[in-house]
Write a protein that holds these residues in place. Structure first.
Motif, PDB file in Angstrom:
ATOM      1  N   ARG A 104       0.857  -1.191   0.000  1.00  0.00           N
ATOM      2  CA  ARG A 104       0.000   0.000   0.000  1.00  0.00           C
ATOM      3  C   ARG A 104       0.887   1.233   0.000  1.00  0.00           C
ATOM      4  O   ARG A 104       1.926   1.261   0.682  1.00  0.00           O
ATOM      5  CB  ARG A 104      -0.921   0.014   1.217  1.00  0.00           C
ATOM      6  CG  ARG A 104      -1.915   1.186   1.197  1.00  0.00           C
ATOM      7  CD  ARG A 104      -2.760   1.236   2.441  1.00  0.00           C
ATOM      8  NE  ARG A 104      -3.676   2.367   2.412  1.00  0.00           N
ATOM      9  CZ  ARG A 104      -4.387   2.792   3.452  1.00  0.00           C
ATOM     10  NH1 ARG A 104      -4.290   2.156   4.603  1.00  0.00           N
ATOM     11  NH2 ARG A 104      -5.183   3.836   3.345  1.00  0.00           N
ATOM     12  N   ASP A 105       0.507   2.228  -0.775  1.00  0.00           N
ATOM     13  CA  ASP A 105       1.207   3.505  -0.825  1.00  0.00           C
ATOM     14  C   ASP A 105       0.252   4.612  -0.390  1.00  0.00           C
ATOM     15  O   ASP A 105      -0.891   4.660  -0.855  1.00  0.00           O
ATOM     16  CB  ASP A 105       1.709   3.812  -2.240  1.00  0.00           C
ATOM     17  CG  ASP A 105       2.716   2.786  -2.730  1.00  0.00           C
ATOM     18  OD1 ASP A 105       3.087   1.899  -1.951  1.00  0.00           O
ATOM     19  OD2 ASP A 105       3.120   2.880  -3.897  1.00  0.00           O
ATOM     20  N   ILE A 106       0.717   5.485   0.478  1.00  0.00           N
ATOM     21  CA  ILE A 106      -0.077   6.628   0.924  1.00  0.00           C
ATOM     22  C   ILE A 106       0.715   7.895   0.635  1.00  0.00           C
ATOM     23  O   ILE A 106       1.822   8.075   1.160  1.00  0.00           O
ATOM     24  CB  ILE A 106      -0.404   6.550   2.428  1.00  0.00           C
ATOM     25  CG1 ILE A 106      -1.133   5.251   2.762  1.00  0.00           C
ATOM     26  CG2 ILE A 106      -1.255   7.747   2.842  1.00  0.00           C
ATOM     27  CD1 ILE A 106      -1.434   5.097   4.238  1.00  0.00           C
ATOM     28  N   GLY A 107       0.188   8.743  -0.216  1.00  0.00           N
ATOM     29  CA  GLY A 107       0.839  10.015  -0.487  1.00  0.00           C
ATOM     30  C   GLY A 107       0.886  10.882   0.760  1.00  0.00           C
ATOM     31  O   GLY A 107      -0.074  10.908   1.544  1.00  0.00           O
ATOM     32  N   LEU A 108       1.991  11.558   0.968  1.00  0.00           N
ATOM     33  CA  LEU A 108       2.115  12.405   2.162  1.00  0.00           C
ATOM     34  C   LEU A 108       1.024  13.471   2.201  1.00  0.00           C
ATOM     35  O   LEU A 108       0.574  13.874   3.273  1.00  0.00           O
ATOM     36  CB  LEU A 108       3.497  13.062   2.188  1.00  0.00           C
ATOM     37  CG  LEU A 108       4.696  12.113   2.328  1.00  0.00           C
ATOM     38  CD1 LEU A 108       5.996  12.909   2.312  1.00  0.00           C
ATOM     39  CD2 LEU A 108       4.590  11.283   3.597  1.00  0.00           C
ATOM     40  N   SER A 109       0.578  13.919   1.029  1.00  0.00           N
ATOM     41  CA  SER A 109      -0.454  14.950   0.981  1.00  0.00           C
ATOM     42  C   SER A 109      -1.809  14.427   1.451  1.00  0.00           C
ATOM     43  O   SER A 109      -2.696  15.219   1.793  1.00  0.00           O
ATOM     44  CB  SER A 109      -0.578  15.495  -0.449  1.00  0.00           C
ATOM     45  OG  SER A 109      -0.940  14.458  -1.347  1.00  0.00           O
ATOM     46  N   ARG A 110      -1.991  13.103   1.497  1.00  0.00           N
ATOM     47  CA  ARG A 110      -3.259  12.514   1.923  1.00  0.00           C
ATOM     48  C   ARG A 110      -3.291  12.197   3.411  1.00  0.00           C
ATOM     49  O   ARG A 110      -4.345  11.888   3.960  1.00  0.00           O
ATOM     50  CB  ARG A 110      -3.539  11.241   1.123  1.00  0.00           C
ATOM     51  CG  ARG A 110      -3.776  11.461  -0.357  1.00  0.00           C
ATOM     52  CD  ARG A 110      -3.990  10.137  -1.061  1.00  0.00           C
ATOM     53  NE  ARG A 110      -5.045   9.372  -0.396  1.00  0.00           N
ATOM     54  CZ  ARG A 110      -5.014   8.048  -0.226  1.00  0.00           C
ATOM     55  NH1 ARG A 110      -3.965   7.363  -0.644  1.00  0.00           N
ATOM     56  NH2 ARG A 110      -6.011   7.429   0.368  1.00  0.00           N
ATOM     57  N   ILE A 111      -2.144  12.226   4.078  1.00  0.00           N
ATOM     58  CA  ILE A 111      -2.084  11.901   5.504  1.00  0.00           C
ATOM     59  C   ILE A 111      -2.612  13.077   6.313  1.00  0.00           C
ATOM     60  O   ILE A 111      -2.141  14.204   6.172  1.00  0.00           O
ATOM     61  CB  ILE A 111      -0.651  11.552   5.922  1.00  0.00           C
ATOM     62  CG1 ILE A 111      -0.178  10.294   5.178  1.00  0.00           C
ATOM     63  CG2 ILE A 111      -0.578  11.316   7.428  1.00  0.00           C
ATOM     64  CD1 ILE A 111       1.261   9.906   5.469  1.00  0.00           C
TER      65      ILE A 111
END
Length: 203
Positions: A102-109
């Motif tokens: 899974r990848d989570i963009g820093l802008s979405r955290i």
């Protein structure tokens, strides 16, 4: 190219590459020592006779099977579990034969918190909870070494990512103004008003 470098974007860099806390390997290592010692002791106790070789072979085979299940598998699971913080995103990869990622963009955290029990504080470990925009809910990472430091690092990287995006956006707008074919010294609204005046004169 080694993981995770081979999955990075052109302008992406690894900031921190983590595995679960080393204490997760404590039990497999202890079991390995117990199996080696117990297997050797059991083989030495086998009485002499025609079946001695077969009995020792069985003891050795049982020790190997138990070692694969309770020692090799946990070690491989630890080795193939990756938590990677980059300049753009947070990556999770786990699995020995089958892989999950899974990848989570820093802008979405939206939030990063950590929790430590008394024992976690002693061994400098903890649990990270990462809230992100979307329908997947919170992501919980257990047995993270230096969990407080990792939380602070993530918050810092999120701020840097937001600043980088703002600068890129400002640069894009500046490029658009510099490429204006009408007038570099006037605001786009001024150009629109000038166009309207020119159309009135031609009527």
């Amino acid at each position: 190219m080694a993981y995770p470098d081979r999955i990075l974007g052109p302008d992406e860099q690894v900031v921190r590459h983590l595995h679960p806390h080393w204490l997760t390997l404590f039990r497999p290592v202890v079991l390995f020592l117990v199996l080696v010692g117990g297997g050797s002791f059991g083989a030495a106790l086998v009485p002499e006779g025609d079946d001695q070789a077969l009995a020792r072979l069985v003891i050795g085979a049982v020790a190997v099977v138990l070692g694969l299940v309770f020692v090799a598998v946990p070690l491989l699971r630890w080795r193939t579990t990756h938590y990677v913080i980059t300049t753009h995103r947070l990556l999770f990869r786990t699995g020995i034969l089958s892989r999950t990622g899974r990848d989570i963009g820093l802008s979405r955290i939206t939030d990063v918190s950590y929790r430590q029990s008394l024992w976690d504080r002693v061994v400098n470990s903890g649990t990270l909870t990462i809230e992100s925009a979307g329908d997947n809910g919170a992501t919980v990472l257990s047995a993270i070494g230096h969990s407080e430091e990792v939380q602070q690092l993530l918050n810092h990287m999120i701020e840097e990512d937001a600043d980088r995006r703002a600068q890129e956006s400002a640069g894009y707008i500046g490029e658009a103004y510099r490429d204006d074919p009408y007038d570099d010294d006037h605001h786009p609204d001024d150009r629109s008003r000038g166009d309207r005046r020119d159309r009135r004169r031609t009527r």
